[in-house]
Design a protein around this motif. Structure first.
Motif, PDB file in Angstrom:
ATOM      1  N   ALA A   1       0.840  -1.205   0.000  1.00 29.51           N
ATOM      2  CA  ALA A   1       0.000   0.000   0.000  1.00 29.51           C
ATOM      3  C   ALA A   1       0.872   1.250   0.000  1.00 29.51           C
ATOM      4  CB  ALA A   1      -0.934  -0.007   1.206  1.00 29.51           C
ATOM      5  N   LEU A   2       1.786   1.323  -0.973  1.00 34.33           N
ATOM      6  CA  LEU A   2       2.624   2.518  -1.077  1.00 34.33           C
ATOM      7  C   LEU A   2       1.772   3.702  -1.512  1.00 34.33           C
ATOM      8  CD1 LEU A   2       5.807   1.092  -2.854  1.00 34.33           C
ATOM      9  CD2 LEU A   2       5.365   1.348  -0.406  1.00 34.33           C
ATOM     10  N   THR A   3       2.194   4.886  -1.116  1.00 36.33           N
ATOM     11  CA  THR A   3       1.450   6.087  -1.469  1.00 36.33           C
ATOM     12  C   THR A   3       1.344   6.237  -2.986  1.00 36.33           C
ATOM     13  OG1 THR A   3       3.530   7.308  -1.268  1.00 36.33           O
ATOM     14  CG2 THR A   3       2.049   7.358   0.610  1.00 36.33           C
ATOM     15  N   ASN A   4       0.174   6.664  -3.455  1.00 35.22           N
ATOM     16  CA  ASN A   4      -0.089   6.797  -4.894  1.00 35.22           C
ATOM     17  C   ASN A   4      -0.162   8.274  -5.259  1.00 35.22           C
ATOM     18  OD1 ASN A   4      -1.436   6.976  -7.468  1.00 35.22           O
ATOM     19  ND2 ASN A   4      -2.003   4.833  -7.219  1.00 35.22           N
ATOM     20  N   PRO A   5       0.796   8.791  -6.040  1.00 35.09           N
ATOM     21  CA  PRO A   5       0.793  10.220  -6.367  1.00 35.09           C
ATOM     22  C   PRO A   5      -0.393  10.646  -7.220  1.00 35.09           C
ATOM     23  CG  PRO A   5       2.505   9.062  -7.592  1.00 35.09           C
ATOM     24  CD  PRO A   5       1.985   8.101  -6.579  1.00 35.09           C
ATOM     25  N   TRP A   6      -0.885   9.745  -8.083  1.00 28.33           N
ATOM     26  CA  TRP A   6      -2.035  10.086  -8.926  1.00 28.33           C
ATOM     27  C   TRP A   6      -3.299  10.257  -8.095  1.00 28.33           C
ATOM     28  CZ3 TRP A   6      -1.202  11.919 -13.521  1.00 28.33           C
ATOM     29  CH2 TRP A   6      -0.065  11.522 -14.239  1.00 28.33           C
ATOM     30  N   HIS A   7      -3.490   9.377  -7.122  1.00 29.23           N
ATOM     31  CA  HIS A   7      -4.645   9.515  -6.237  1.00 29.23           C
ATOM     32  C   HIS A   7      -4.563  10.817  -5.449  1.00 29.23           C
ATOM     33  CE1 HIS A   7      -5.366   4.862  -6.087  1.00 29.23           C
ATOM     34  NE2 HIS A   7      -5.668   5.400  -7.253  1.00 29.23           N
ATOM     35  N   ALA A   8      -3.383  11.119  -4.929  1.00 33.12           N
ATOM     36  CA  ALA A   8      -3.211  12.337  -4.149  1.00 33.12           C
ATOM     37  C   ALA A   8      -3.454  13.584  -4.997  1.00 33.12           C
ATOM     38  CB  ALA A   8      -1.807  12.375  -3.552  1.00 33.12           C
ATOM     39  N   ALA A   9      -2.923  13.579  -6.223  1.00 32.80           N
ATOM     40  CA  ALA A   9      -3.102  14.730  -7.110  1.00 32.80           C
ATOM     41  C   ALA A   9      -4.569  14.911  -7.473  1.00 32.80           C
ATOM     42  CB  ALA A   9      -2.266  14.549  -8.374  1.00 32.80           C
ATOM     43  N   GLY A  10      -5.248  13.809  -7.790  1.00 35.36           N
ATOM     44  CA  GLY A  10      -6.669  13.889  -8.142  1.00 35.36           C
ATOM     45  C   GLY A  10      -7.517  14.378  -6.989  1.00 35.36           C
ATOM     46  N   ALA A  11      -7.224  13.881  -5.790  1.00 33.38           N
ATOM     47  CA  ALA A  11      -7.990  14.300  -4.618  1.00 33.38           C
ATOM     48  C   ALA A  11      -7.786  15.787  -4.333  1.00 33.38           C
ATOM     49  CB  ALA A  11      -7.579  13.464  -3.403  1.00 33.38           C
ATOM     50  N   SER A  12      -6.554  16.263  -4.457  1.00 36.62           N
ATOM     51  CA  SER A  12      -6.275  17.679  -4.216  1.00 36.62           C
ATOM     52  C   SER A  12      -6.958  18.562  -5.254  1.00 36.62           C
ATOM     53  CB  SER A  12      -4.764  17.925  -4.238  1.00 36.62           C
ATOM     54  OG  SER A  12      -4.136  17.275  -3.167  1.00 36.62           O
ATOM     55  N   PHE A  13      -6.896  18.132  -6.521  1.00 35.70           N
ATOM     56  CA  PHE A  13      -7.550  18.888  -7.589  1.00 35.70           C
ATOM     57  C   PHE A  13      -9.050  19.002  -7.330  1.00 35.70           C
ATOM     58  CE2 PHE A  13      -9.794  19.236 -11.580  1.00 35.70           C
ATOM     59  CZ  PHE A  13      -9.083  20.192 -12.291  1.00 35.70           C
ATOM     60  N   LEU A  14      -9.673  17.886  -6.996  1.00 38.14           N
ATOM     61  CA  LEU A  14     -11.123  17.867  -6.776  1.00 38.14           C
ATOM     62  C   LEU A  14     -11.510  18.692  -5.561  1.00 38.14           C
ATOM     63  CD1 LEU A  14     -13.853  16.747  -7.643  1.00 38.14           C
ATOM     64  CD2 LEU A  14     -13.418  14.747  -6.198  1.00 38.14           C
ATOM     65  N   ALA A  15     -10.761  18.534  -4.454  1.00 41.96           N
ATOM     66  CA  ALA A  15     -11.098  19.257  -3.230  1.00 41.96           C
ATOM     67  C   ALA A  15     -10.978  20.768  -3.433  1.00 41.96           C
ATOM     68  CB  ALA A  15     -10.188  18.806  -2.090  1.00 41.96           C
ATOM     69  N   PHE A  16      -9.892  21.203  -4.074  1.00 43.83           N
ATOM     70  CA  PHE A  16      -9.711  22.634  -4.315  1.00 43.83           C
ATOM     71  C   PHE A  16     -10.816  23.165  -5.224  1.00 43.83           C
ATOM     72  CE2 PHE A  16      -8.152  26.433  -6.294  1.00 43.83           C
ATOM     73  CZ  PHE A  16      -7.372  27.054  -5.327  1.00 43.83           C
ATOM     74  N   THR A  17     -11.154  22.410  -6.272  1.00 44.66           N
ATOM     75  CA  THR A  17     -12.182  22.850  -7.213  1.00 44.66           C
ATOM     76  C   THR A  17     -13.533  23.007  -6.536  1.00 44.66           C
ATOM     77  OG1 THR A  17     -11.032  21.775  -9.055  1.00 44.66           O
ATOM     78  CG2 THR A  17     -13.370  22.267  -9.358  1.00 44.66           C
TER      79      THR A  17
END
Length: 238
Positions: free
Chosen positions: A147-163
């Protein structure tokens, strides 16, 4: 009589911690979207009442902010993932070349957690026999190899939350009639910031009132500063 295993759905361990971290990140991302976009559109509203100008500025701020958040999170989490993978490669190498030393190290780590010397040795041996790399990764490095950290998931979540956060002040400033834009925007932003403050306090098990006051106060300050700057620029004809 044998003991019955409790039947409930309470979350434990890293799964709960991981979900809380994601929730905190989402709340903070939405909070950033609210504050930065509100400051931008209120500042522009201080200089002009043009709906098209407000919409253009707000959309530009939303897209720039969400992309910046996503890119920053992607770079940060990618760096963390690279470090985790490098640590696992190093641990795998050490297990292959120095198994006895690694067993002693694992025993010491378990003793540091409160186990007796004998029990720590037994547990270390059993964990090593079952999955040596996983044992060292979790106990020594605090990493789950699956369960290593996933940069794509993190980027998508940040994009969505900010939007999502940025949409509220943008819609609040462009949809109402001219005379109601500012009071509606300020009210909507304060309500959203109060909610974000409440959620962040609850997630962190912290006092709610100070978190709400800090959050709302920061938003008011941001809007006040940008509005004064906008009014000054508008009055100067810039």
């Amino acid at each position: 009589m044998s003991e019955q295993t409790p039947d409930h759905d309470e979350a434990h361990g890293e799964g709960l911690g991981g979900r809380l971290n994601w929730l905190r990140a989402a709340v903070l991302g939405a909070n950033d979207g609210v504050v930065s976009t509100a400051g931008l559109v209120v500042g522009v509203a201080g200089a002009t009442g043009s709906r098209s100008t407000l919409l253009t500025a707000g959309l530009a701020g939303l897209l720039a902010g969400s992309m910046s958040m996503a890119a920053g999170e992607f770079v940060s989490v990618s760096t963390q993932r690279d470090a985790e993978k490098a640590a696992l490669v190093q641990e795998r190498r050490e297990l292959a070349t120095e198994p006895k030393a690694e067993l002693i190290e694992l025993t010491g780590l378990l003793r540091a957690k409160g186990l007796s010397a004998k029990l720590a040795r037994e547990v270390a041996e059993q964990l090593t026999a079952h999955d040596a790399l996983r044992a060292h990764a979790e106990v020594e490095l605090g990493i789950d190899p699956d369960a290593l950290t996933n940069p794509w998931h993190a980027a998508g979540a940040s994009f969505l939350a900010f939007t999502v956060g940025a949409l509220l002040p943008l819609l609040a400033i462009v949809l109402p009639p001219d005379g109601l834009r500012l009071p509606i925007t300020v009210g909507a932003v304060l309500a959203a910031l109060a909610l974000c403050g409440w959620m962040s306090a609850r997630l962190g098990a912290a006092p709610v009132a100070p978190a709400i006051l800090r959050n709302a106060g920061g938003g008011v300050l941001a809007m006040a500063v940008t509005y004064v700057a906008g009014v000054a620029l508008g009055a100067s004809g810039v």
